[in-house]
Design an enzyme around this catalytic site. Structure first.
Site, mmCIF file in Angstrom:
data_model
loop_
_atom_site.group_PDB
_atom_site.id
_atom_site.type_symbol
_atom_site.label_atom_id
_atom_site.label_comp_id
_atom_site.label_asym_id
_atom_site.label_seq_id
_atom_site.Cartn_x
_atom_site.Cartn_y
_atom_site.Cartn_z
ATOM 1 N N THR A 108 33.543 32.926 45.580
ATOM 2 C CA THR A 108 33.732 32.078 44.405
ATOM 3 C C THR A 108 35.222 31.774 44.334
ATOM 4 O O THR A 108 35.908 31.819 45.357
ATOM 5 C CB THR A 108 33.152 32.728 43.121
ATOM 6 O OG1 THR A 108 33.166 31.767 42.069
ATOM 7 C CG2 THR A 108 33.861 33.987 42.724
ATOM 8 N N TYR A 109 35.727 31.461 43.155
ATOM 9 C CA TYR A 109 37.151 31.175 43.006
ATOM 10 C C TYR A 109 37.660 31.791 41.711
ATOM 11 O O TYR A 109 36.881 32.135 40.817
ATOM 12 C CB TYR A 109 37.421 29.663 43.040
ATOM 13 C CG TYR A 109 36.707 28.881 41.973
ATOM 14 C CD1 TYR A 109 37.319 28.606 40.744
ATOM 15 C CD2 TYR A 109 35.412 28.413 42.177
ATOM 16 C CE1 TYR A 109 36.654 27.897 39.759
ATOM 17 C CE2 TYR A 109 34.752 27.703 41.194
ATOM 18 C CZ TYR A 109 35.372 27.444 39.996
ATOM 19 O OH TYR A 109 34.721 26.743 39.018
ATOM 20 N N LYS A 126 44.118 42.118 47.157
ATOM 21 C CA LYS A 126 42.805 42.551 46.682
ATOM 22 C C LYS A 126 42.922 43.391 45.429
ATOM 23 O O LYS A 126 43.939 44.051 45.191
ATOM 24 C CB LYS A 126 42.027 43.311 47.752
ATOM 25 C CG LYS A 126 42.429 44.757 47.936
ATOM 26 C CD LYS A 126 41.442 45.475 48.844
ATOM 27 C CE LYS A 126 41.846 46.923 49.021
ATOM 28 N NZ LYS A 126 40.839 47.687 49.735
ATOM 29 N N SER A 173 32.548 30.715 38.735
ATOM 30 C CA SER A 173 33.869 31.237 39.068
ATOM 31 C C SER A 173 33.910 32.732 38.779
ATOM 32 O O SER A 173 32.904 33.329 38.419
ATOM 33 C CB SER A 173 34.933 30.546 38.211
ATOM 34 O OG SER A 173 34.604 30.713 36.843
ATOM 35 N N GLY A 220 28.528 31.622 36.266
ATOM 36 C CA GLY A 220 27.628 30.742 37.006
ATOM 37 C C GLY A 220 26.721 31.559 37.909
ATOM 38 O O GLY A 220 26.276 32.651 37.541
ATOM 39 N N ALA A 221 26.432 31.043 39.084
ATOM 40 C CA ALA A 221 25.517 31.710 40.008
ATOM 41 C C ALA A 221 25.975 33.132 40.351
ATOM 42 O O ALA A 221 25.150 34.018 40.582
ATOM 43 C CB ALA A 221 25.367 30.890 41.285
ATOM 44 N N ALA A 222 27.282 33.377 40.370
ATOM 45 C CA ALA A 222 27.807 34.713 40.676
ATOM 46 C C ALA A 222 27.321 35.759 39.678
ATOM 47 O O ALA A 222 27.221 36.945 40.012
ATOM 48 C CB ALA A 222 29.336 34.687 40.705
#
Length: 126
Positions: free
Chosen positions: A57-58, A9, A25, A73-75
């Site tokens: 996400t990635y 993390k 992403s 994007g959506a994030a």
């Protein structure tokens, strides 16, 4: 039996960009990716400390040494630039492997430089 364990993390990283019209992403400074034991295209969970949002996400790679943490994007709709986030990845392992496993924990300063690294979290006391 398989157990899901925290693999690595980034703790309290600061969002540096939010790019709505970029491929969905999270772009992360590639030095931080390596230090936390993450991989390009790996699924990650993001916990926004400032607003409580939690999403998946990635990883995509950002320039090494840049300090970039970009939600794309959506994030991008889940954060504001400057928000502090926890980025976590998990791994499946059997009990024997889990007994000896230590996660890679990277604690970030507000500018996304590394404050410290660890592989344990102290026991929480009242």
């Amino acid at each position: 039996m398989q157990i899901t364990m925290l693999k690595g993390k980034l703790h309290m990283a600061s969002v540096t960009q939010a790019e709505l019209w970029y491929d969905g992403s999270c772009a992360i400074d590639s030095d931080l990716v390596k230090l936390a034991g993450l991989r390009e295209f790996e699924k990650i969970d993001i916990y926004n400390v400032d607003n409580g949002e939690r999403f998946h996400t990635y990883v995509i790679l950002a320039e090494a040494g840049s300090g970039t943490i970009s939600m794309n994007g959506a994030a991008a709709r889940r954060v504001q630039v400057g928000d502090r986030v926890i980025i976590a990845a998990y791994a499946q392992m059997d009990e024997a492997e889990a007994n000896n496993f230590k996660p890679k924990l990277v604690y970030c300063n507000k500018d996304n430089t590394v404050e410290r690294t660890a592989n344990t979290i102290p026991v929480q006391v009242d």
